[in-house]
Design an enzyme around this catalytic site. Sequence first.
Site, PDB file in Angstrom:
ATOM      1  CE  LYS A 177       8.118  59.819  61.200  1.00 35.15           C
ATOM      2  NZ  LYS A 177       7.757  59.736  59.794  1.00 35.15           N
ATOM      3  CB  ILE A 216       9.088  50.920  52.615  1.00 34.86           C
ATOM      4  CG1 ILE A 216       7.682  50.678  53.170  1.00 34.86           C
ATOM      5  CG2 ILE A 216       9.615  49.695  51.870  1.00 34.86           C
ATOM      6  CD1 ILE A 216       7.578  49.642  54.274  1.00 34.86           C
ATOM      7  N   PRO A 225      11.450  48.403  43.974  1.00 29.43           N
ATOM      8  CG  PRO A 225      11.924  46.136  44.358  1.00 29.43           C
ATOM      9  CD  PRO A 225      12.539  47.511  44.449  1.00 29.43           C
ATOM     10  CB  ALA A 272       6.737  63.872  60.005  1.00 25.64           C
ATOM     11  CD  GLU A 306      10.137  57.765  57.831  1.00 27.94           C
ATOM     12  OE1 GLU A 306      10.490  56.701  58.381  1.00 27.94           O
ATOM     13  OE2 GLU A 306       9.016  57.944  57.344  1.00 27.94           O
TER      14      GLU A 306
HETATM   15  N1  LIG Z   1       7.683  49.464  47.434  1.00 30.84           N
HETATM   16  C1  LIG Z   1       6.501  49.248  48.055  1.00 30.84           C
HETATM   17  N2  LIG Z   1       5.750  48.170  47.738  1.00 30.84           N
HETATM   18  C2  LIG Z   1       4.570  47.952  48.324  1.00 30.84           C
HETATM   19  N3  LIG Z   1       4.023  48.744  49.291  1.00 30.84           N
HETATM   20  C3  LIG Z   1       4.757  49.829  49.646  1.00 30.84           C
HETATM   21  C4  LIG Z   1       6.010  50.134  49.063  1.00 30.84           C
HETATM   22  N4  LIG Z   1       6.494  51.279  49.646  1.00 30.84           N
HETATM   23  C5  LIG Z   1       5.572  51.658  50.556  1.00 30.84           C
HETATM   24  N5  LIG Z   1       4.526  50.784  50.574  1.00 30.84           N
HETATM   25  C6  LIG Z   1       3.328  50.874  51.424  1.00 30.84           C
HETATM   26  O1  LIG Z   1       2.792  52.181  51.264  1.00 30.84           O
HETATM   27  C7  LIG Z   1       2.359  52.711  52.539  1.00 30.84           C
HETATM   28  C8  LIG Z   1       3.144  54.001  52.840  1.00 30.84           C
HETATM   29  O2  LIG Z   1       4.534  53.671  52.996  1.00 30.84           O
HETATM   30  P1  LIG Z   1       5.387  54.378  54.163  1.00 30.84           P
HETATM   31  O3  LIG Z   1       4.709  54.225  55.482  1.00 30.84           O
HETATM   32  O4  LIG Z   1       6.792  53.905  54.038  1.00 30.84           O
HETATM   33  O5  LIG Z   1       5.269  55.909  53.707  1.00 30.84           O
HETATM   34  P2  LIG Z   1       5.913  57.159  54.421  1.00 30.84           P
HETATM   35  O6  LIG Z   1       6.348  58.102  53.360  1.00 30.84           O
HETATM   36  O7  LIG Z   1       6.926  56.714  55.402  1.00 30.84           O
HETATM   37  O8  LIG Z   1       4.665  57.776  55.205  1.00 30.84           O
HETATM   38  P3  LIG Z   1       4.700  58.823  56.457  1.00 30.84           P
HETATM   39  O9  LIG Z   1       4.688  60.186  55.852  1.00 30.84           O
HETATM   40  O10 LIG Z   1       3.437  58.478  57.197  1.00 30.84           O
HETATM   41  O11 LIG Z   1       5.931  58.547  57.264  1.00 30.84           O
HETATM   42  C9  LIG Z   1       2.611  51.610  53.562  1.00 30.84           C
HETATM   43  O12 LIG Z   1       1.415  50.847  53.711  1.00 30.84           O
HETATM   44  C10 LIG Z   1       3.692  50.757  52.908  1.00 30.84           C
HETATM   45  O13 LIG Z   1       3.642  49.404  53.344  1.00 30.84           O
HETATM   46  C1  LIG Z   2      -0.038  61.007  59.649  1.00 27.98           C
HETATM   47  C2  LIG Z   2       0.942  60.741  58.530  1.00 27.98           C
HETATM   48  N1  LIG Z   2       1.168  59.300  58.454  1.00 27.98           N
HETATM   49  C3  LIG Z   2       2.263  61.454  58.758  1.00 27.98           C
HETATM   50  N2  LIG Z   2       2.864  60.943  59.977  1.00 27.98           N
HETATM   51  C4  LIG Z   2       2.152  62.952  58.855  1.00 27.98           C
HETATM   52  C5  LIG Z   2       1.797  63.575  57.524  1.00 27.98           C
HETATM   53  C6  LIG Z   2       1.668  65.068  57.626  1.00 27.98           C
HETATM   54  C7  LIG Z   2       1.367  65.734  56.293  1.00 27.98           C
HETATM   55  C8  LIG Z   2       1.040  67.185  56.468  1.00 27.98           C
HETATM   56  C9  LIG Z   2       0.915  67.903  55.134  1.00 27.98           C
HETATM   57  O1  LIG Z   2       1.972  68.277  54.560  1.00 27.98           O
HETATM   58  O2  LIG Z   2      -0.208  67.999  54.617  1.00 27.98           O
HETATM   59 MG   LIG Z   3       7.114  56.984  57.421  1.00 29.62          MG
END
Ligand SMILES: Nc1ncnc2c1ncn2[C@@H]1O[C@H](COP(=O)(O)OP(=O)(O)OP(=O)(O)O)[C@@H](O)[C@H]1O
Ligand SMILES: C[C@H](N)[C@H](N)CCCCCC(=O)O
Ligand SMILES: [Mg+2]
Length: 214
Positions: A31, A16, A186, A102, A100
């Site tokens: 990514k 996000i 936010p 993981a 980004e």
């Molecule tokens: N500011 C926000 N407000 C509401 N929902 C949010 C917000 N930020 C993230 N989310 C929700 O939280 C969840 C995780 O967000 P996101 O996928 O961006 O995490 P990530 O750190 O990229 O995860 P990953 O490690 O899988 O890449 C998603 O469902 C996203 O829509």
């Molecule tokens: C599947 C998830 N949404 C991410 N793409 C990968 C998260 C790996 C976390 C591994 C760890 O540090 O435990």
């Molecule tokens: Mg992500």
Amino acid sequence: MNIFISGTNTGVGKTIISAWLAIQLNAFYFKPIQTGNPTDTEIIKSLSDVKIYQEIFKYENPLSPHIAARIENNPINISKIISFFNSSILSSVSKHTIIEGAGGLLTPINEELFMIDLIDKLNIPMILVTTNELGAINQTLLSLEALRFRNINILGVIINNISNNNINNRDSIEFYGKINILAEFPYLQSINKLELEKILLTNNTNKIFTAYYK
Ligand SMILES: Nc1ncnc2c1ncn2[C@@H]1O[C@H](COP(=O)(O)OP(=O)(O)OP(=O)(O)O)[C@@H](O)[C@H]1O
Ligand SMILES: C[C@H](N)[C@H](N)CCCCCC(=O)O
Ligand SMILES: [Mg+2]
């Protein structure tokens, strides 16, 4: 400017925040290592019109990359990512690319390397995404220690209010982490392009890019 977006954990909002930064900066998105579906790239496509580089390593299993790679018999060779980065992204005419990670910083890539080593080898600055959840102060300070131990250039921290709670970690992270808080993002009731376009870059975030062009 190429910026790596990492976080204190999986699910903290890296995608996000990446979508928001890419929209506001008209940046490319990349990514390099993806596990699980929908992919972050698909999410970015649903939230923006930004240009996207294809993932280098993509796995079906929503697991840690080192495990998904083993299960799907496709080991992660970090030099593939580095050479793609050097040939395509570094030479790209685009002003900015948001890359980004993981999971979090010590999410394993293979038997030798972690996500933090990818940032180190790409030799680009990074932004750490954390949250306003209980426990995030500890996770953020640990992440900062790991980054500083490797002398990685930390542009700052973005605090994502992912749970819409009334916890505010800003002062603690700023004081104990001795780190620049770039933004407090936010909680969004609905997440779409329009909502992300409405949230302008903060002065602290803008300063990074104006400093870059000096
Ligand atoms: N500011 C926000 N407000 C509401 N929902 C949010 C917000 N930020 C993230 N989310 C929700 O939280 C969840 C995780 O967000 P996101 O996928 O961006 O995490 P990530 O750190 O990229 O995860 P990953 O490690 O899988 O890449 C998603 O469902 C996203 O829509
Ligand atoms: C599947 C998830 N949404 C991410 N793409 C990968 C998260 C790996 C976390 C591994 C760890 O540090 O435990
Ligand atoms: Mg992500």
